[in-house]
Design a protein around this motif. Structure first.
Motif, short mmCIF file in Angstrom:
data_model
loop_
_atom_site.label_atom_id
_atom_site.label_comp_id
_atom_site.label_asym_id
_atom_site.label_seq_id
_atom_site.Cartn_x
_atom_site.Cartn_y
_atom_site.Cartn_z
N ASN A 97 25.87 -6.52 60.30
CA ASN A 97 25.26 -7.60 59.53
C ASN A 97 23.84 -7.86 60.00
O ASN A 97 23.49 -7.54 61.15
N ARG A 98 23.06 -8.51 59.14
CA ARG A 98 21.73 -8.96 59.56
C ARG A 98 21.90 -10.03 60.64
O ARG A 98 22.90 -10.75 60.67
N LEU A 99 20.92 -10.15 61.50
CA LEU A 99 20.94 -11.21 62.50
C LEU A 99 20.76 -12.53 61.76
O LEU A 99 19.94 -12.65 60.86
N GLY A 100 21.56 -13.53 62.10
CA GLY A 100 21.50 -14.83 61.45
C GLY A 100 22.44 -14.97 60.27
O GLY A 100 22.58 -16.04 59.70
N GLN A 101 23.11 -13.90 59.89
CA GLN A 101 24.01 -13.94 58.73
C GLN A 101 25.27 -14.73 59.04
O GLN A 101 25.76 -15.48 58.20
N SER A 102 25.79 -14.57 60.24
CA SER A 102 26.99 -15.30 60.65
C SER A 102 27.02 -15.36 62.18
O SER A 102 26.74 -14.37 62.85
#
Length: 158
Positions: A97-102
């Motif tokens: 996942n992208r950083l900050g997504q969850s």
């Protein structure tokens, strides 16, 4: 060790500088991405995300340990002089996942053994969007052509 960290963040300001400095620390890629991810989630309240490729090259073993948080995958240019697009090795075994997504995202580490003469080509998603004088975009195919034909072959001629 050599640290590789191309990234794109969808937010500007002081917080970005702090987060990017955290990425540049020499923690293992899995620990580093997990810490930065939690920081982004806490500070932005899930309103900011960041793509990032974090790679560490061990200069002794020539092994690249990396995490790819939805960033464009760097690729390996081998020392072959007859290199074709099909010969490129993409560092894309770690798709996260992208950083900050969850705040609960997991970041798996992959590795790649470099061979003598290998080069790592790192770029960001804006490069294929570059336009020529006719307003035609480079696109992915054009990027590979430029890298392989113009950059790579010319380095052998010198």
């Amino acid at each position: 060790m050599l640290l590789i960290t191309p990234s794109f963040i969808s937010y500007k300001g002081l917080i970005v500088s702090v987060l990017l400095n955290q990425i540049k620390s020499y923690l293992p890629p899995s620990v580093n991405t997990k810490l930065v991810n939690k920081s982004i989630c806490q500070v932005s309240k899930n309103k900011m995300m960041m793509t990032c490729f974090l790679g560490v090259v061990d200069k002794n073993t020539k092994i690249v340990h990396y995490v790819n948080a939805s960033h464009e995958a760097p690729f390996i240019l081998s020392a072959r002089q007859d290199l074709k697009k099909k010969d490129l090795v993409f560092l894309d075994e770690s798709k996260c996942n992208r950083l900050g997504q969850s705040s609960t995202s997991e970041f798996s580490v992959a590795q790649y053994q470099l061979s003598p003469g290998d080069r790592i080509f790192v770029y960001t998603d804006g490069v294929p969007d570059i336009r020529n004088k006719k307003e035609e975009s480079l696109q992915e195919r054009g990027l590979f052509k430029v890298v392989i034909v113009k950059f790579f072959y010319n380095s052998f001629k010198q």
